[in-house]
Design a protein around this motif. Structure first.
Motif, mmCIF file in Angstrom:
data_model
loop_
_atom_site.group_PDB
_atom_site.id
_atom_site.type_symbol
_atom_site.label_atom_id
_atom_site.label_comp_id
_atom_site.label_asym_id
_atom_site.label_seq_id
_atom_site.Cartn_x
_atom_site.Cartn_y
_atom_site.Cartn_z
ATOM 1 N N ILE A 101 0.847 -1.194 0.000
ATOM 2 C CA ILE A 101 0.000 0.000 0.000
ATOM 3 C C ILE A 101 0.883 1.245 0.000
ATOM 4 N N SER A 103 1.954 4.861 0.858
ATOM 5 C CA SER A 103 1.669 5.603 2.093
ATOM 6 C C SER A 103 0.583 6.658 1.903
ATOM 7 N N TYR A 106 -2.916 5.051 2.250
ATOM 8 C CA TYR A 106 -3.202 4.245 3.432
ATOM 9 C C TYR A 106 -4.541 4.632 4.075
ATOM 10 N N SER A 107 -4.748 5.895 4.248
ATOM 11 C CA SER A 107 -5.994 6.353 4.900
ATOM 12 C C SER A 107 -7.216 5.991 4.056
ATOM 13 N N TYR A 109 -7.597 3.302 2.094
ATOM 14 C CA TYR A 109 -7.919 1.885 2.289
ATOM 15 C C TYR A 109 -8.484 1.627 3.683
ATOM 16 N N MET A 110 -7.967 2.334 4.675
ATOM 17 C CA MET A 110 -8.518 2.189 6.026
ATOM 18 C C MET A 110 -9.975 2.602 6.062
#
Length: 233
Positions: A101, A103, A106-107, A109-110
């Motif tokens: 993923i 960086s 990342y948020s 996908y979260m």
């Protein structure tokens, strides 16, 4: 003159006890085999041998046989209720998370994972709140999405005597089905083989193929999300 004493010869004796025991046991075994074969010959006209299980393309209609009474499990109204609730369930799309993923994503996908979890929770809440009572069973969903049938202890089915009546509920139910489309599947408790045999004879007389499956006395009926299949026999 004294007569000459004749010497007596003592030959060794033979003990036949062991031979008699073997002979007695052999005769007893032969008598037992004869009685067993005689009983089989007498019952030969009434024994119904269960053929091997075969698959079928017909649609199964399920019955439970417990307390020596028969209960209809397949309920068209229940199927309508389930169809209605399935329509209202949210479509939870599984997020596709790559192995590596970046960086800066990342948020994102979260967020997708959290949305998926919330969607699943909403689905589960809807399923947990589903109850259907048809008088004989209280039907609900398990946590795994299977259908659980809790039998109503006060419900009354039809016993073997009532099943022989041509106007029984069982016969009337079968008359609404089509033996060319449907087959009958019986889930049989250990205490209910008498009622099962009567119901099976009636089903055969109306041209239905029949399958059955034994189940322990206290086991709760649970149908998996993929449905349940009992082949004809």
């Amino acid at each position: 003159m004294r007569g000459r004493r004749i010497r007596k010869t003592n030959h060794p004796g033979q003990n036949l006890d062991s031979f008699l025991d073997i002979l007695t046991n052999t005769v007893g075994v032969l008598m037992f085999i004869g009685l067993f074969l005689s009983l089989l010959a007498v019952e030969a006209g009434t024994i119904i041998r269960t053929p091997l299980r075969t698959e079928t393309d017909k649609q199964g209609r399920f019955f439970e046989v417990r307390n020596n009474q028969i209960f209809y499990l397949s309920d068209p109204k229940l199927e309508e209720e389930i169809d209605q609730i399935l329509i209202t369930l949210p479509n939870c799309k599984t997020p596709e998370i790559p192995e590596n993923i970046p960086s800066y994503l990342y948020s994102l996908y979260m967020q997708q994972i959290e949305e998926y979890d919330q969607c699943i929770k909403q689905r589960n809440i809807k399923l947990e709140n589903f109850y259907y009572d048809n008088g004989n069973y209280l039907i609900s969903f398990t946590n795994q999405g299977s259908l659980k049938y809790d039998a109503n202890s006060s419900s009354q089915g039809e016993d073997s005597k009532q099943l022989k009546n041509e106007n029984s509920n069982f016969i009337n139910t079968l008359k609404q089905l089509n033996p060319e489309v449907n087959y009958l599947a019986f889930i049989v408790r250990p205490d209910s083989f008498e009622a099962f045999r009567v119901a099976r004879e009636k089903a055969w007389s109306l041209g239905f193929e029949v399958g059955w499956e034994p189940i322990s006395q206290d086991r709760v009926l649970v149908f998996g999300s993929g449905g349940r299949s009992i082949g004809v026999q």
